[in-house]
Structures are given as structure tokens and as C-alpha cells.
Design a protein around this motif. Structure first.
Motif, PDB file in Angstrom:
ATOM      1  N   ILE A  32     -20.408  39.907  11.661  1.00  0.00           N
ATOM      2  CA  ILE A  32     -19.016  39.783  11.240  1.00  0.00           C
ATOM      3  C   ILE A  32     -19.362  40.298  13.026  1.00  0.00           C
ATOM      4  N   ASP A  33     -20.129  41.340  12.994  1.00  0.00           N
ATOM      5  CA  ASP A  33     -20.251  42.603  13.856  1.00  0.00           C
ATOM      6  C   ASP A  33     -20.506  41.909  15.079  1.00  0.00           C
ATOM      7  N   ILE A  34     -21.626  40.724  14.756  1.00  0.00           N
ATOM      8  CA  ILE A  34     -21.915  40.252  15.895  1.00  0.00           C
ATOM      9  C   ILE A  34     -20.931  39.330  16.280  1.00  0.00           C
ATOM     10  N   VAL A  35     -19.999  38.700  15.832  1.00  0.00           N
ATOM     11  CA  VAL A  35     -18.907  37.427  16.688  1.00  0.00           C
ATOM     12  C   VAL A  35     -17.639  38.594  16.964  1.00  0.00           C
ATOM     13  N   ASN A  36     -17.267  39.581  16.577  1.00  0.00           N
ATOM     14  CA  ASN A  36     -16.434  40.443  17.094  1.00  0.00           C
ATOM     15  C   ASN A  36     -16.562  40.940  18.167  1.00  0.00           C
ATOM     16  N   ARG A  37     -18.345  41.077  18.168  1.00  0.00           N
ATOM     17  CA  ARG A  37     -18.688  41.704  20.116  1.00  0.00           C
ATOM     18  C   ARG A  37     -18.415  40.561  21.472  1.00  0.00           C
ATOM     19  N   GLN A  38     -17.844  39.653  20.500  1.00  0.00           N
ATOM     20  CA  GLN A  38     -17.305  38.098  21.861  1.00  0.00           C
ATOM     21  C   GLN A  38     -16.446  38.087  22.081  1.00  0.00           C
ATOM     22  N   ALA A  39     -16.509  38.611  23.636  1.00  0.00           N
ATOM     23  CA  ALA A  39     -15.318  38.775  24.531  1.00  0.00           C
ATOM     24  C   ALA A  39     -14.883  36.495  25.479  1.00  0.00           C
ATOM     25  N   PRO A  40     -13.740  37.158  25.878  1.00  0.00           N
ATOM     26  CA  PRO A  40     -13.656  35.939  26.295  1.00  0.00           C
ATOM     27  C   PRO A  40     -14.198  35.166  26.883  1.00  0.00           C
ATOM     28  N   GLY A  41     -14.077  33.485  26.641  1.00  0.00           N
ATOM     29  CA  GLY A  41     -15.183  33.241  27.319  1.00  0.00           C
ATOM     30  C   GLY A  41     -16.341  32.943  27.464  1.00  0.00           C
ATOM     31  N   THR A  42     -16.772  34.140  26.375  1.00  0.00           N
ATOM     32  CA  THR A  42     -18.687  34.130  26.356  1.00  0.00           C
ATOM     33  C   THR A  42     -19.148  33.117  25.611  1.00  0.00           C
ATOM     34  N   TRP A  43     -20.558  32.697  25.478  1.00  0.00           N
ATOM     35  CA  TRP A  43     -21.185  31.987  24.933  1.00  0.00           C
ATOM     36  C   TRP A  43     -22.095  32.862  23.981  1.00  0.00           C
ATOM     37  N   LEU A  44     -21.997  32.254  22.846  1.00  0.00           N
ATOM     38  CA  LEU A  44     -23.157  32.910  21.119  1.00  0.00           C
ATOM     39  C   LEU A  44     -24.471  32.079  20.875  1.00  0.00           C
ATOM     40  N   PRO A  45     -25.808  32.057  21.933  1.00  0.00           N
ATOM     41  CA  PRO A  45     -26.549  31.489  21.038  1.00  0.00           C
ATOM     42  C   PRO A  45     -26.647  32.064  19.286  1.00  0.00           C
ATOM     43  N   LEU A  46     -27.029  30.790  18.734  1.00  0.00           N
ATOM     44  CA  LEU A  46     -27.295  30.846  17.308  1.00  0.00           C
ATOM     45  C   LEU A  46     -28.184  30.053  17.102  1.00  0.00           C
ATOM     46  N   SER A  47     -29.676  30.134  16.387  1.00  0.00           N
ATOM     47  CA  SER A  47     -30.636  29.815  15.690  1.00  0.00           C
ATOM     48  C   SER A  47     -30.679  29.124  14.348  1.00  0.00           C
ATOM     49  N   VAL A  48     -29.808  27.832  14.491  1.00  0.00           N
ATOM     50  CA  VAL A  48     -29.732  27.427  13.250  1.00  0.00           C
ATOM     51  C   VAL A  48     -31.014  25.896  12.292  1.00  0.00           C
ATOM     52  N   ARG A  49     -30.288  26.462  11.365  1.00  0.00           N
ATOM     53  CA  ARG A  49     -31.744  24.890  10.527  1.00  0.00           C
ATOM     54  C   ARG A  49     -31.318  24.856   9.858  1.00  0.00           C
ATOM     55  N   ARG A  50     -30.558  22.792   9.841  1.00  0.00           N
ATOM     56  CA  ARG A  50     -30.814  21.585   9.499  1.00  0.00           C
ATOM     57  C   ARG A  50     -31.404  20.605   9.150  1.00  0.00           C
ATOM     58  N   ASP A  51     -31.553  20.360   7.528  1.00  0.00           N
ATOM     59  CA  ASP A  51     -32.613  19.178   7.310  1.00  0.00           C
ATOM     60  C   ASP A  51     -33.643  19.799   7.476  1.00  0.00           C
ATOM     61  N   GLY A  52     -34.820  21.305   7.377  1.00  0.00           N
ATOM     62  CA  GLY A  52     -35.975  21.236   7.841  1.00  0.00           C
ATOM     63  C   GLY A  52     -35.956  22.171   8.940  1.00  0.00           C
ATOM     64  N   ALA A  53     -35.469  21.611  10.042  1.00  0.00           N
ATOM     65  CA  ALA A  53     -35.793  22.098  11.217  1.00  0.00           C
ATOM     66  C   ALA A  53     -34.817  22.508  12.085  1.00  0.00           C
ATOM     67  N   THR A  54     -35.760  23.580  12.668  1.00  0.00           N
ATOM     68  CA  THR A  54     -34.801  24.920  13.510  1.00  0.00           C
ATOM     69  C   THR A  54     -34.103  24.460  14.961  1.00  0.00           C
ATOM     70  N   ARG A  55     -32.889  24.650  15.153  1.00  0.00           N
ATOM     71  CA  ARG A  55     -32.612  24.348  16.215  1.00  0.00           C
ATOM     72  C   ARG A  55     -31.528  25.443  17.113  1.00  0.00           C
ATOM     73  N   GLU A  56     -31.329  25.050  18.797  1.00  0.00           N
ATOM     74  CA  GLU A  56     -30.110  25.649  19.488  1.00  0.00           C
ATOM     75  C   GLU A  56     -29.109  25.639  19.164  1.00  0.00           C
ATOM     76  N   ILE A  57     -28.241  26.701  18.872  1.00  0.00           N
ATOM     77  CA  ILE A  57     -26.592  25.711  19.822  1.00  0.00           C
ATOM     78  C   ILE A  57     -25.760  27.122  19.698  1.00  0.00           C
ATOM     79  N   VAL A  58     -25.064  26.490  21.055  1.00  0.00           N
ATOM     80  CA  VAL A  58     -24.399  27.347  21.677  1.00  0.00           C
ATOM     81  C   VAL A  58     -23.093  27.943  21.435  1.00  0.00           C
ATOM     82  N   ALA A  59     -22.005  28.569  20.754  1.00  0.00           N
ATOM     83  CA  ALA A  59     -20.715  28.293  20.556  1.00  0.00           C
ATOM     84  C   ALA A  59     -19.775  28.952  21.355  1.00  0.00           C
ATOM     85  N   LYS A  60     -19.013  28.486  21.862  1.00  0.00           N
ATOM     86  CA  LYS A  60     -18.300  29.119  23.502  1.00  0.00           C
ATOM     87  C   LYS A  60     -17.161  29.545  23.300  1.00  0.00           C
TER      88      LYS A  60
END
Length: 409
Positions: A377-405
């Protein structure tokens, strides 16, 4: 988890989505109250005037209720349930003032709080007795892990309890239990793993219908046919019933042990229509609980339903107080050893746009590993308008990088 991790859904077809804002039905937070949204902004009908208690009726408020009469009735009941939207400062102010009014009429009170699992009861006892500082209490109660919302929203209520030496009772169970029920079903949980919770009363048909709509609205895959026949939905409903039953049992036990009126501080979704906690209380022999809810300015009158609560109180819409833009991701989360499992994704949210899915495990956010909801929550709360948040996500046993804009505004 905090509503700050949510993206506000679009108005169309999301009434039920807005009711489930914290950790979804399966996990530790609760179903929460409606917020004043863009939909309501175009229809500020003030069907419940601010500062007025009213009885809800279909698509309109009924008669105003005299304050002395309301508090006389409430103070004579074994249980008074005060709903909330967890991130609303205005709702918490209303709860505190209502609590003070109840205390003036009947000092013999117990406060029950959804925010705490039963295992932290000793920390609550020490706090109420005045033996710990606020910092010590928040640490001993494991606030950051068990709840995660800004403690400043709740401390005035806890300070009131401490000042008047009112006992505070933990109503909830650990997230792990509700998560396990959501995966395996209630009947597959051995008695030793149920934290002392008994079998819930069956859900009223209207509650089943509401939960089925919520289940479908949160991006789950019900398969073909009637969603109510889907085993995954049945487990979903069983988790919600466990949640309601656990809190009802704790409330009933506190009343029977003390003879005091128990004031429950809980998410309004557990109360509206008397389907959740009140229904379970009735099964436990306490059928005359009172449900009181705040009604934020700007919510359309069409949201009002007869039987929604015993009374609603008009409060201001604190969207302006909180700012016109808040960083919200749009997911409900469950903590795992390796990270945070996404239980559901809100439609038309930052998370959905980024491609996040239910079942994904968030391993890291902005390069920071976390399995604690509060830290995320703290990390999300620090996001300013228009910024991108990189997330490391595991799906179906594999790790992928996803960017939340996050949107510009």
C-alpha cells in the motif's frame, strides 16, 4: 488491504463492485460501503441530508428520526453495528460521534472491531487498560500486516475506548483461514483449524444473489451455466459466511459475557440488508441488533433500499478532502510467503489495463520485494499522477515484468 490499491471503476454497471473495496470477500478486510463517485457527482440529490438520521426506503429516504428516540432505542439493544467505508475519514468521524452518543446513554459498552484477528486480543486488552503507548500498540497488534489502512483513521475510536476504559474485542479471524476456505471449502477445514468458529447459518437467497453478482463482477471465471452452481463460487460464498459468522460469534460472546451493548465497527457490506453479520447474530439468538450506516452526500437515491439498515445518517462526501486523485491499482490481495496473490481485479482499473489477472503473484513492486499488504500500500500511495509502477509477477510458474501506468489525473 487499503482502498489506495484500487482504481475507481467506471460508473456503468459497477454498483456492486464499489461495495467490495478492500480484500474482497475472501480475505482480511471486508466488503466496504459505497463511495461518492463520478456517477453520483452528476446526481447530488441529497436524499439523506447531512446531519439527519433517516429510515431508508426504496429509492428515497423515509421519515427523519428524532435523535433522542434513535439513541434511546439503540442503547436498549444488545448489539449496535456501525458500518463504514474503510478509507473514509468522514465515516470514521461519524462512527466516533455515534459511539459517544451511545456511551452517553449507556456507559456499559464493549467495542468490537473487524480490523483485528482474535490472536491480537492481548494487545487490545493492554491498550484499553492504558498500559501501552500508541506506537507499542500498533506494533503489538501487528497493524501493518493484519489491516494496513492508515491507523490515524481508527486511533480516535481507540483513544475514546482507552479514555473511558471500554473493552475492545477483536472480531476477525486470520486471513489464512478465510483464504483456505476460499481454496478448499469450509467442510474440508478440520475443526482444529477453524479458530473455534462454528458452522455458519445458510445465506439468505438475496445474499447469495448479491455475492454471485460480486463474484462475476470481479473478473473471476465462473464457467458455463448458473454461477451459483460453480464450486469456486460456493467456496467464495463459504469464505464470506465464515467471515460474517466469526464476527457475529465474537459479538454475541462479548454481549453474553458482559451484559453490555456491543458496538461493532465493521465494513458496511457485512451489514447492509441485514444479510451478513445480523443474519448470523439472529441464528445465534440475537435477532434485535441495530444496523446504522453513514450515507455520503452525492450517492444517488436509487442506491437506497428499504431494509438496507435501521437508520442512515447523512455525511459529507470526503472525496474533496482526500484529493481529486488518489493512486489506486484495482486489485484485491492475499498475502503469501513469496508475495501477494491477486484474488480479483476491478474492471476498468489500472491493474486491468496493465494486464494483471486473478491468480497472479506480485513478487516485487518498484524493485522492492514484499509479502505484506501494508508495505505494498505504501508503494502504491507514493505513486504520483502519470507515473509508472514496475511489478514483478509470477503467473503459471513463470516470472514476468508488468508496468502499471497511473493516469495523469
Amino acid at each position: 488491504m487499503s482502498d489506495s490499491a484500487y482504481a475507481k471503476p467506471s460508473p456503468k454497471g459497477t454498483t456492486l463492485v464499489r461495495k467490495l473495496m478492500a480484500v474482497a470477500v475472501l480475505l482480511s478486510g471486508c466488503m466496504a460501503w459505497r463511495d461518492g463517485s463520478a456517477e453520483a457527482a452528476g446526481n447530488p440529490s441529497a436524499c439523506v441530508p447531512q446531519g439527519v438520521w433517516m429510515e431508508p426506503a426504496d429509492k428515497a429516504a423515509g421519515d427523519a428520526i428524532a435523535v433522542p428516540e434513535l439513541f434511546r432505542r439503540a442503547s436498549a439493544t444488545p448489539v449496535v453495528l456501525l458500518g463504514e467505508r474503510h478509507d473514509s475519514a468522514e465515516h470514521h468521524r461519524w462512527q466516533l460521534h455515534t459511539l459517544a452518543g451511545l456511551h452517553a446513554h449507556r456507559p456499559e459498552l464493549v467495542i468490537g472491531m473487524e480490523m483485528f484477528p482474535r490472536r491480537v486480543q492481548p494487545a487490545l486488552d493492554r491498550w484499553s487498560a492504558g498500559r501501552t503507548t500508541e506506537e507499542e500498540f500498533l506494533s503489538e497488534s501487528d497493524w501493518r500486516t493484519v489491516w494496513g489502512y492508515d491507523s490515524a483513521l481508527y486511533m480516535p475510536i481507540l483513544q475514546f475506548a482507552r479514555m473511558h476504559r471500554i473493552p475492545v474485542v477483536a472480531l476477525n479471524v486470520d486471513r489464512a483461514l478465510t483464504a483456505r476456505v476460499g481454496r478448499e471449502g469450509w467442510n474440508n477445514i478440520p475443526p482444529s483449524g477453524r479458530e473455534g468458529v462454528g458452522d455458519p447459518a445458510p445465506a439468505p437467497s438475496a445474499y447469495t444473489e448479491k455475492l454471485a453478482e460480486i463474484y462475476s463482477a470481479h473478473g473471476r471465471q465462473p464457467g458455463t451455466g448458473d454461477v451459483r452452481e460453480d464450486p469456486s463460487f460456493r467456496r467464495f460464498q463459504e469464505a464470506q459466511l465464515l467471515w460474517d459468522r466469526a464476527m457475529a460469534e465474537a459479538i454475541a460472546d462479548a454481549h453474553r459475557r458482559t451484559g453490555a451493548t456491543v458496538v461493532g465497527i465493521v465494513g458496511a457490506g457485512h451489514l447492509e440488508g441485514r444479510h451478513g453479520i445480523p443474519h448470523q447474530l439472529s441464528d445465534l439468538g440475537i435477532g434485535n441488533s441495530m444496523v446504522l450506516l453513514p450515507w455520503s452526500a452525492g450517492i444517488p437515491c436509487s442506491e437506497l433500499e428499504a431494509g438496507l439498515a435501521d437508520a442512515v445518517f447523512g455525511v459529507s462526501d470526503d472525496q474533496e478532502e482526500q484529493g481529486s486523485w488518489r493512486p489506486r491499482l484495482g486489485v484485491s490481495l492475499a498475502p503469501q510467503e513469496e508475495g501477494l496473490r491477486i484474488e480479483s481485479v476491478v474492471g476498468n482499473s489500472v491493474a486491468e489495463t496493465a494486464g494483471l489477472r486473478a491468480g497472479d503473484i506480485i513478487l516485487a513492486a518498484a524493485g522492492t520485494k514484499t509479502s505484506e499488504v501494508g508495505k505494498f500500500i505504501d508503494i502504491v500511495n507514493r505513486q504520483a499522477p502519470g507515473t509508472w509502477l514496475p511489478l514483478s509477477v509470477r503467473r503459471d510458474g513463470a516470472t514476468r515484468e508488468i508496468v502499471a501506468k497511473f493516469p495523469v489525473s
